[in-house]
Design an enzyme around this catalytic site. Structure first.
Site, PDB file in Angstrom:
ATOM      1  N   SER A  95       0.842  -1.194   0.000  1.00  0.00           N
ATOM      2  CA  SER A  95       0.000   0.000   0.000  1.00  0.00           C
ATOM      3  C   SER A  95       0.877   1.243   0.000  1.00  0.00           C
ATOM      4  CB  SER A  95      -0.884   0.005   1.260  1.00  0.00           C
ATOM      5  OG  SER A  95      -1.421   1.271   1.525  1.00  0.00           O
TER       6      SER A  95
ATOM      7  N   TYR B 197      -0.070   0.210  10.698  1.00  0.00           N
ATOM      8  CA  TYR B 197      -0.444  -0.168   9.337  1.00  0.00           C
ATOM      9  C   TYR B 197       0.728   0.059   8.384  1.00  0.00           C
ATOM     10  CZ  TYR B 197      -2.952  -0.141   4.859  1.00  0.00           C
ATOM     11  OH  TYR B 197      -3.363  -0.398   3.575  1.00  0.00           O
TER      12      TYR B 197
END
Length: 326
Positions: free
Chosen positions: A159, A185
């Site tokens: 990501s 994350y």
């Protein structure tokens, strides 16, 4: 680095869909496993691979939910697997290996984002454990089947969240620093990108190539369920009525567009002989130079930070992950 981090000029782009990039590719006789293959871009990936003729296996924590989601994907197999449960991963792998099938395509698409602090039974931080360690254990245990394919590809969903954090080897599980959902994350997504680098280095001689993927910002996949809708509106990801904003200049895509790079990395002959790279918008991403890092981090353009594809860090992460997953 095993492959230069330079765009190929694939002929595709941010607007391309998974169906478009796989057009003309016959996967008859190929076997694919797609984690997260029953929601969002994972479901679209599984659907398109199956339509091209591949045998598709979807591991799922909630088997009934997965079967319902895949009801229109004729022939897709669903098996139980919980990425936070090491015994569950081993059981899944043992059953797959016992089938005697080679594994041509492994798409590690499942993931969680910006969750409240949670730990697995080992005490490991939940996002790192789910997004990286679970897939690390799955991939390494499946290695014999990948070798048996005599030409396998591993696709790891990363990501743009790599911008939030590198891998903190001194405190992987937030035991000493304050837990921040996006910091955790970012660490897990950087780990995903690094994992692809080391899978490719270790697997290349056995016919295994690996790719990391940034799919784009797709807010209607369930991944953003822990985020405040008001914050998503403020960020321009949702409109005033709560609907997803589509803006390809900001990589804000449909599910069909979001799955395109995964499918391209898994199947395209354009990538034959290549690997160990981070990809987005259906091409290899350019490397972000140090002088452009601040501009890149504050914008929406393509690129990957050097720390997310650094071979020395990737090798260190593999060794640490081996210890953590015993």
């Amino acid at each position: 680095m095993t492959t230069a981090q330079h765009p190929l000029g694939s002929g595709f782009g941010a607007a391309s869909t998974a169906e478009e990039v796989i057009k003309g590719i016959d996967l008859t006789g190929k076997v694919a496993i797609v984690t997260g293959g029953y929601s969002g871009i994972g479901l679209e990936t599984a659907r398109v691979l199956r339509a091209a003729g591949a045998e598709v296996v979807v591991p799922a924590r909630d088997v009934e939910r997965a079967r319902t989601a895949l009801k229109d994907v004729s022939g897709a197999e669903v098996e139980h697997l919980d990425l936070l449960d090491p015994a569950s991963i081993d059981t899944f792998v043992e059953k797959f290996l016992a089938s005697g099938r080679p594994l041509h395509l492994l798409v590690n698409s499942a993931g969680i984002m910006a969750t409240p602090l949670a730990r697995d039974a080992r005490g490991y931080e939940g996002q790192f454990a789910t997004n990286h360690l679970g897939h690390f254990q799955l991939t390494t245990r499946l290695w014999p089947a990948l070798v048996a394919a005599q030409g396998a590809r591993v696709v790891v969903l990363s990501s743009r969240g790599i911008r939030f954090a590198g891998v903190d080897f001194d405190d992987l599980h937030f035991e000493h620093r304050t837990y921040e959902p996006f910091l955790a994350y970012g660490q897990s997504k950087t780990a995903n990108a690094l994992f692809a680098v080391e899978v490719d280095r270790r697997g290349q001689a056995q016919g295994i190539r690996a790719f990391a993927v940034h799919p784009g910002l797709i807010v209607d996949t369930g991944l953003v369920k822990h985020l405040d809708p008001a914050a998503l509106q403020a960020a321009g990801a949702l409109d005033s009525e709560g609907r997803p904003v589509r803006d390809l200049t900001r990589q804000m895509k449909t599910v069909q567009q979001g799955a395109a790079t995964s499918v391209w990395c898994a199947t395209s002959p354009q990538l034959d002989g290549l690997g160990g790279v981070y990809c987005e918008n259906v091409d290899i991403s350019p490397l972000v130079t140090p002088e452009n890092e601040a501009v890149w981090a504050g914008g929406d353009g393509p690129g990957v930070l050097p720390r997310a594809v650094d071979p020395e860090t990737a090798a260190r992460l593999w060794e640490v992950s081996e210890r953590l997953t015993a």
